[in-house]
Design an enzyme around this catalytic site. Structure first.
Site, PDB file in Angstrom:
ATOM      1  CD  GLU A   1       0.837  -1.004  20.223  1.00 50.66           C
ATOM      2  OE1 GLU A   1       0.284   0.116  20.334  1.00 50.66           O
ATOM      3  OE2 GLU A   1       1.236  -1.449  19.147  1.00 50.66           O
TER       4      GLU A   1
ATOM      5  CG  HIS B   1       1.818   2.436  17.942  1.00 54.56           C
ATOM      6  ND1 HIS B   1       0.715   1.633  18.017  1.00 54.56           N
ATOM      7  CD2 HIS B   1       1.750   3.028  16.711  1.00 54.56           C
ATOM      8  CE1 HIS B   1       0.009   1.718  16.903  1.00 54.56           C
ATOM      9  NE2 HIS B   1       0.626   2.563  16.102  1.00 54.56           N
TER      10      HIS B   1
ATOM     11  N   GLY C   1       0.857  -1.187   0.000  1.00 57.13           N
ATOM     12  CA  GLY C   1       0.000   0.000   0.000  1.00 57.13           C
ATOM     13  C   GLY C   1       0.891   1.235   0.000  1.00 57.13           C
ATOM     14  NE  ARG C   2      -2.478   5.634   1.861  1.00 54.89           N
ATOM     15  CZ  ARG C   2      -3.809   5.493   1.773  1.00 54.89           C
ATOM     16  NH1 ARG C   2      -4.463   6.038   0.784  1.00 54.89           N
ATOM     17  NH2 ARG C   2      -4.470   4.837   2.697  1.00 54.89           N
ATOM     18  CB  ILE C   3       3.181   2.621   4.727  1.00 49.77           C
ATOM     19  CG1 ILE C   3       2.283   3.757   5.266  1.00 49.77           C
ATOM     20  CG2 ILE C   3       4.441   2.506   5.585  1.00 49.77           C
ATOM     21  CD1 ILE C   3       1.651   3.493   6.623  1.00 49.77           C
TER      22      ILE C   3
ATOM     23  NE  ARG D   1      -3.338  -0.239  14.361  1.00 47.02           N
ATOM     24  CZ  ARG D   1      -2.830   0.929  13.953  1.00 47.02           C
ATOM     25  NH1 ARG D   1      -1.524   1.050  13.734  1.00 47.02           N
ATOM     26  NH2 ARG D   1      -3.619   1.973  13.787  1.00 47.02           N
TER      27      ARG D   1
ATOM     28  CB  ALA E   1       6.005   4.313  12.794  1.00 43.49           C
TER      29      ALA E   1
HETATM   30  C1  GLV Z   1      -0.877   4.675  13.668  1.00 47.91           C
HETATM   31  O1  GLV Z   1      -0.564   3.588  14.055  1.00 47.91           O
HETATM   32  C2  GLV Z   1      -1.852   4.902  12.681  1.00 47.91           C
HETATM   33  O2  GLV Z   1      -2.582   3.978  12.301  1.00 47.91           O
HETATM   34  O3  GLV Z   1      -1.960   6.048  12.221  1.00 47.91           O
END
Ligand code: GLV
Length: 324
Positions: free
Chosen positions: A265, A284, A154-156, A236, A286
């Site tokens: 988490e 968490h 996907g985008r990331i 996730r 990023a």
């Molecule tokens: C962070 O984990 C998000 O989904 O933006």
């Protein structure tokens, strides 16, 4: 004046947007809002701006009878029961697009950190253990020219591929949607997941959490991976079985792991994975650059304003509510 409840003190620019035409109430303690307080506070809200720490389920919806929108300040929305919202005609929005590159930057930082022992290296110096240069001190593995296996293009995932290319990595990807256009444009290669696991030196996870991806990475997947391979997850936590990962790292089934997300988490501070030199675990973060977090908050706020005005929000998750 319509009321929006905001479940954490988010960025001032975003609160400013909300305050222009709405009554704004904010949970302003720097910890997740307790469930009972949340359920009480949303009682008269026309909109709720949530974080990924809030579970938006049937109980939540039952406590907010007037709400027209739940605006999640995250791209992921596994914390939200979207079908339940759709049934109630509550619009759900997320924040895609604005955090793509920032998240990929961090995933790549995790990859580099774990492959080159950055974190234990820092600890070693801090602890006063550094006595002399050594040919065998914290010897990691090369990133350049290695094979980067991207699970979820996907985008990331695409941004991760570009970063990998910058390091002369060979890019192989798996996704439920084959992207021949991107293969041709960039020279990225498609592989079935099992083949990717066998081939990749680094496996990086960029899928969303759903019933198909929960525990996608467990003992069986680790057995297929190279004994030297690294696993990176900035998606996730529940996509990886954490205890199985710990066993795989400890027994040498795989080489290392860089995690920004865990299940649960927060990860308990006494989880044994935190003691391993070949694991880097972050809380968490990023998407946590000032620019990006500000953009995420602003987008969530704009979505709230749009829906309460009767306009179309920029990033709906369940557009069928708007079209019905
Ligand atoms: C962070 O984990 C998000 O989904 O933006």
């Amino acid at each position: 004046m319509p009321k929006v409840y905001v479940t954490r003190d988010i960025y001032p620019e975003a609160l400013e947007i909300l305050r222009r035409g709405l009554e704004v109430a904010v949970w302003d303690e720097d910890r997740a809002i307790p469930r009972d307080v949340l359920l009480r506070e949303i009682g008269d809200a026309d909109a709720v701006l949530t974080l990924l720490t809030e579970k938006v389920d049937q109980e939540f919806l039952d406590h907010t009878p007037k709400a027209k929108i739940v605006a999640n300040m995250a791209v992921g929305f596994d914390n939200i029961d979207v079908p339940a919202c759709t049934r109630r005609k509550v619009v759900v929005t997320n924040t895609p697009g604005v955090l793509t590159e920032t998240t990929a930057d961090f995933a790549f930082a995790l990859l580099m950190a774990v492959a080159r022992f950055v974190v234990p290296g820092v600890g070693y110096v801090r602890d006063g253990k550094w006595e002399s240069w050594s040919p065998s001190l914290f010897v990691g593995r090369d990133i350049h020219h290695a094979t980067l296996g991207i699970v979820g293009l996907g985008r990331i995932g695409q941004e991760m591929a570009k970063r990998g290319r910058g390091f002369d990595m060979e890019i192989v990807y798996y996704d439920v949607y084959r992207r021949e256009d991107l293969e041709q444009q960039h020279g990225w290669r498609y592989a079935e997941l099992d083949d990717l696991l066998v081939e990749a030196d680094f496996v990086t996870v960029h899928v969303d959490l759903n019933d198909h991806t929960r525990k996608l990475f467990s003992t069986e997947a680790f057995r297929k991976m190279k004994k030297t391979a690294y696993l990176i997850n900035a998606a996730r936590g529940p996509i990886i079985d954490l205890d199985a990962l710990y066993q795989a790292l400890k027994s040498g089934e795989i080489g290392g792991a860089g995690l920004d997300v865990t299940d649960p988490e927060p990860i308990p501070a006494d989880h044994p994975i935190l003691q391993l030199e070949n694991a880097v675990v972050c809380p968490h973060i990023a998407s946590a650059s000032l620019q990006t977090r500000t953009k995420m908050a602003i987008l969530a706020a704009e979505n709230v304003v749009a829906v309460l005005r009767g306009d179309r929000p920029k990033t709906p998750v369940n557009p069928e509510v708007l079209d019905s």
